[in-house]
Design an enzyme around this catalytic site. Sequence first.
Site, PDB file in Angstrom:
ATOM      1  N   HIS A  11       0.833  -1.211   0.000  1.00  0.00           N
ATOM      2  CA  HIS A  11       0.000   0.000   0.000  1.00  0.00           C
ATOM      3  C   HIS A  11       0.867   1.260   0.000  1.00  0.00           C
ATOM      4  O   HIS A  11       2.048   1.237   0.332  1.00  0.00           O
ATOM      5  CB  HIS A  11      -0.913   0.007   1.231  1.00  0.00           C
ATOM      6  CG  HIS A  11      -0.159  -0.011   2.534  1.00  0.00           C
ATOM      7  ND1 HIS A  11       0.439   1.116   3.075  1.00  0.00           N
ATOM      8  CD2 HIS A  11       0.126  -1.028   3.373  1.00  0.00           C
ATOM      9  CE1 HIS A  11       1.027   0.799   4.200  1.00  0.00           C
ATOM     10  NE2 HIS A  11       0.865  -0.505   4.405  1.00  0.00           N
ATOM     11  N   GLU A  88      -2.041  -7.311   7.407  1.00  0.00           N
ATOM     12  CA  GLU A  88      -0.722  -7.267   8.032  1.00  0.00           C
ATOM     13  C   GLU A  88      -0.722  -8.166   9.263  1.00  0.00           C
ATOM     14  O   GLU A  88      -1.789  -8.529   9.793  1.00  0.00           O
ATOM     15  CB  GLU A  88      -0.389  -5.816   8.425  1.00  0.00           C
ATOM     16  CG  GLU A  88       0.992  -5.603   9.028  1.00  0.00           C
ATOM     17  CD  GLU A  88       2.112  -6.031   8.101  1.00  0.00           C
ATOM     18  OE1 GLU A  88       2.258  -7.254   7.901  1.00  0.00           O
ATOM     19  OE2 GLU A  88       2.854  -5.163   7.615  1.00  0.00           O
TER      20      GLU A  88
END
Length: 219
Positions: A11, A88
Amino acid sequence: MAKYQIYLVRHGRTWFNRYNKMQGWSDTPLAPEGIEVAKQAAHALKDVDFAAAFSSDARRAIDTCKLIVDENINHDKITPQKMMEFREEFYGYYEGMNSPEAWFMVGQPHGASSFAEIIAKYGMDATKDFMKEADPFHEAENAEEYWNRVDKGFEKLDQIAKDGDKILLVSHGTTIRSITDRYNDGSFDVTVSPRNSSLTMLTRDNGKNHVTSYNQMLE
């Protein structure tokens, strides 16, 4: 099973990235420069014939994925989908903490003072096990818990992907490092973090992964 390629993109840069804070299941928006670097990645990938696009369910990954898909030649054919399996790592008690301080606390009992030093001495999976061990609530993910989750994500992709497909997957720094560490031939230095909006290439063939490139900047 099919053989297909996964374009694994980190990202764009977030506010927690800017402030060097632990950002696992916690989430902050893309910072202005994070939007710009995501747009650079979108421009670089605009002509890739993506068959599908996925991101983790964190806003920072969703927004980056949308920016890339919106500029892609197949933008009218594909709809980005969320997969929590590619979140994550969960850092438990250490979520939101100053990163160097957190990793010092996690690594110090093992004679390591930083994330990179833990990786160099003990490997990526040890960073997860040490994190859960150090967490006073023991709620951070250890390696077994983490890989059970991520492996389910790959199994879901296998049910969707067809032979020769190119799949966009927007995920996170430690997740991309972990996948690279586990599924490459030793060519890549995972003590170095993948940069925001960088590209890591993975071939999945008959349920087996092989990372072919790591941390390529897209311009």
